[in-house]
Design a protein around this motif. Structure first.
Motif, PDB file in Angstrom:
ATOM      1  N   GLU A   1       0.813  -1.213   0.000  1.00  0.00           N
ATOM      2  CA  GLU A   1       0.000   0.000   0.000  1.00  0.00           C
ATOM      3  C   GLU A   1       0.845   1.260   0.000  1.00  0.00           C
ATOM      4  O   GLU A   1       0.457   2.292  -0.551  1.00  0.00           O
ATOM      5  N   ARG A   2       2.017   1.192   0.650  1.00  0.00           N
ATOM      6  CA  ARG A   2       2.902   2.364   0.710  1.00  0.00           C
ATOM      7  C   ARG A   2       4.290   1.964   0.232  1.00  0.00           C
ATOM      8  O   ARG A   2       4.707   0.819   0.390  1.00  0.00           O
ATOM      9  N   VAL A   3       4.984   2.925  -0.321  1.00  0.00           N
ATOM     10  CA  VAL A   3       6.321   2.651  -0.827  1.00  0.00           C
ATOM     11  C   VAL A   3       7.249   2.268   0.322  1.00  0.00           C
ATOM     12  O   VAL A   3       7.192   2.856   1.404  1.00  0.00           O
TER      13      VAL A   3
ATOM     14  N   GLU B   1      -0.039   0.030 -12.772  1.00  0.00           N
ATOM     15  CA  GLU B   1      -0.387   0.468 -11.419  1.00  0.00           C
ATOM     16  C   GLU B   1       0.855   0.992 -10.697  1.00  0.00           C
ATOM     17  O   GLU B   1       0.798   2.010  -9.998  1.00  0.00           O
ATOM     18  N   ILE B   2       1.994   0.320 -10.873  1.00  0.00           N
ATOM     19  CA  ILE B   2       3.242   0.790 -10.265  1.00  0.00           C
ATOM     20  C   ILE B   2       3.603   2.169 -10.811  1.00  0.00           C
ATOM     21  O   ILE B   2       3.963   3.080 -10.063  1.00  0.00           O
TER      22      ILE B   2
ATOM     23  N   SER C   1       1.669   4.407 -11.967  1.00  0.00           N
ATOM     24  CA  SER C   1       0.754   5.446 -11.497  1.00  0.00           C
ATOM     25  C   SER C   1       1.039   5.846 -10.048  1.00  0.00           C
ATOM     26  O   SER C   1       0.724   6.955  -9.629  1.00  0.00           O
ATOM     27  N   ARG C   2       1.648   4.931  -9.287  1.00  0.00           N
ATOM     28  CA  ARG C   2       1.913   5.198  -7.872  1.00  0.00           C
ATOM     29  C   ARG C   2       3.275   5.835  -7.613  1.00  0.00           C
ATOM     30  O   ARG C   2       3.426   6.671  -6.729  1.00  0.00           O
ATOM     31  N   LYS C   3       4.287   5.407  -8.369  1.00  0.00           N
ATOM     32  CA  LYS C   3       5.660   5.774  -8.010  1.00  0.00           C
ATOM     33  C   LYS C   3       5.980   7.227  -8.317  1.00  0.00           C
ATOM     34  O   LYS C   3       5.523   7.794  -9.301  1.00  0.00           O
ATOM     35  N   ARG C   4       6.769   7.793  -7.416  1.00  0.00           N
ATOM     36  CA  ARG C   4       7.331   9.121  -7.647  1.00  0.00           C
ATOM     37  C   ARG C   4       8.608   8.976  -8.460  1.00  0.00           C
ATOM     38  O   ARG C   4       9.113   7.882  -8.654  1.00  0.00           O
TER      39      ARG C   4
ATOM     40  N   ASP D   1      11.299   7.040  -6.757  1.00  0.00           N
ATOM     41  CA  ASP D   1      11.038   5.652  -6.369  1.00  0.00           C
ATOM     42  C   ASP D   1      11.572   4.680  -7.411  1.00  0.00           C
ATOM     43  O   ASP D   1      11.603   4.972  -8.609  1.00  0.00           O
TER      44      ASP D   1
ATOM     45  N   TRP E   1       7.672  -0.853  -4.470  1.00  0.00           N
ATOM     46  CA  TRP E   1       6.219  -0.994  -4.346  1.00  0.00           C
ATOM     47  C   TRP E   1       5.777  -2.458  -4.294  1.00  0.00           C
ATOM     48  O   TRP E   1       4.597  -2.737  -4.120  1.00  0.00           O
TER      49      TRP E   1
END
Length: 285
Positions: free
Chosen positions: A160-162, A216-217, A219-222, A225, A230
């Motif tokens: 859920e969180r990096v 999905e990765i 879309s989440r990663k900065r 990251d 993730w």
């Protein structure tokens, strides 16, 4: 001795790994898998002793898969009314990879060498479509599965969180790839050339992760990251196994072209843009 439970199938069809056909089923609880005897034949085991041969093979080249098979031992009733042994989905890639790894390392007995081409076909098919997609399409379960099936897969493979950064791609991995181009790896302080990142995406992440998970990765990663930060424990286990496989293939390859051909044989064909990229790189040397 306790009797093996007999479970009922809700969906049935035939999965094709290239030219290999295997009966596939979805059980009433949504569990996917295969008719064990047909899967054993597809791998290349002989008709007469498929059951014992499969168990021995798994113990030798894929002990994790052997444990999964033992834990999920059951019989299933097909739509025809026939009762047969069940082989759960999720471990066939480990079995096929185990056979190929053993062959590359020189550990595969000569009497099992004939298994390699079939295992290559299986991995090619899985690399292109993914096991769940193959079974769901073959059985028609894709039209009946729960709408949150993708979310369940994301929950299994991603956290859920990096997480904080830890080294996942070892110096051995980079040394093996650098050697293919005649480059000297100078340690983790060195930023790898772009081609190494493209190889990692194609032969590591794209092989083990469905396209939806990759998106999905992303879309989440900065920007800072790394993709592996993730991944859940299950996702990391897949990652580490694939890194090991790619490293071994790179070590045993004479050139990048040789490496690329071996990976394409084991995991599936490479995209055209990678071919063009490598061609331009080699042309500039």
């Amino acid at each position: 001795m306790m009797s093996t439970p007999i479970l009922t199938t809700s969906h049935y069809g035939v999965v094709r790994f290239g030219d290999l056909a295997v009966e596939a089923v979805v059980l009433e609880d949504g569990t996917r898998g295969y008719v064990q005897r047909q899967l054993a034949t597809a791998i290349g085991l002989h008709e007469s002793r498929r059951g014992s041969q499969l168990k021995t093979l798994l113990s030798d080249v894929a002990p994790g898969a052997a444990e999964v098979l033992q834990e999920n031992a059951c019989s299933i009733r097909l739509p025809s009314g026939q009762t047969t042994a069940f082989f759960p989905a999720g471990v066939i890639s480990e079995v096929a990879s185990g056979v190929i790894d053993a062959a590359l390392e020189g550990r595969l007995h000569r009497k099992r060498q004939h298994l390699v081409p079939n295992c290559q076909r299986i991995l090619k098919a899985l690399a292109k479509s993914g096991e769940v997609a193959l079974i769901d399409e073959a059985t028609g379960y894709q039209y009946h599965r729960a709408p949150d099936a993708l979310q369940a897969l994301i929950s299994r493979l991603l956290r859920e969180r990096v997480a904080s950064w830890e080294r996942r791609f070892t110096p051995d991995y980079y040394r093996a790839l650098f050697r293919l181009f005649g480059w000297h790896y100078q340690g983790h302080q060195q930023n790898p050339p772009a081609v190494i990142g493209q190889i990692t995406l194609r032969w590591v992440y794209d092989v083990i992760m469905p396209r939806e998970i990759i998106e999905e990765i992303r879309s989440r990663k900065r920007l800072s990251d790394k993709a592996h930060q993730w991944l859940s424990e299950g996702g990391l286990a897949l990652l580490e196994k694939q890194i090991h496989a790619v490293t071994m293939i790179a070590r045993s390859s004479m050139t990048y072209r040789d490496f690329d051909t071996r990976c394409a044989t084991a995991f599936g064909s490479q995209p055209l843009q990678m071919t063009l990229f490598i061609g331009a790189l080699e042309g500039g040397q």
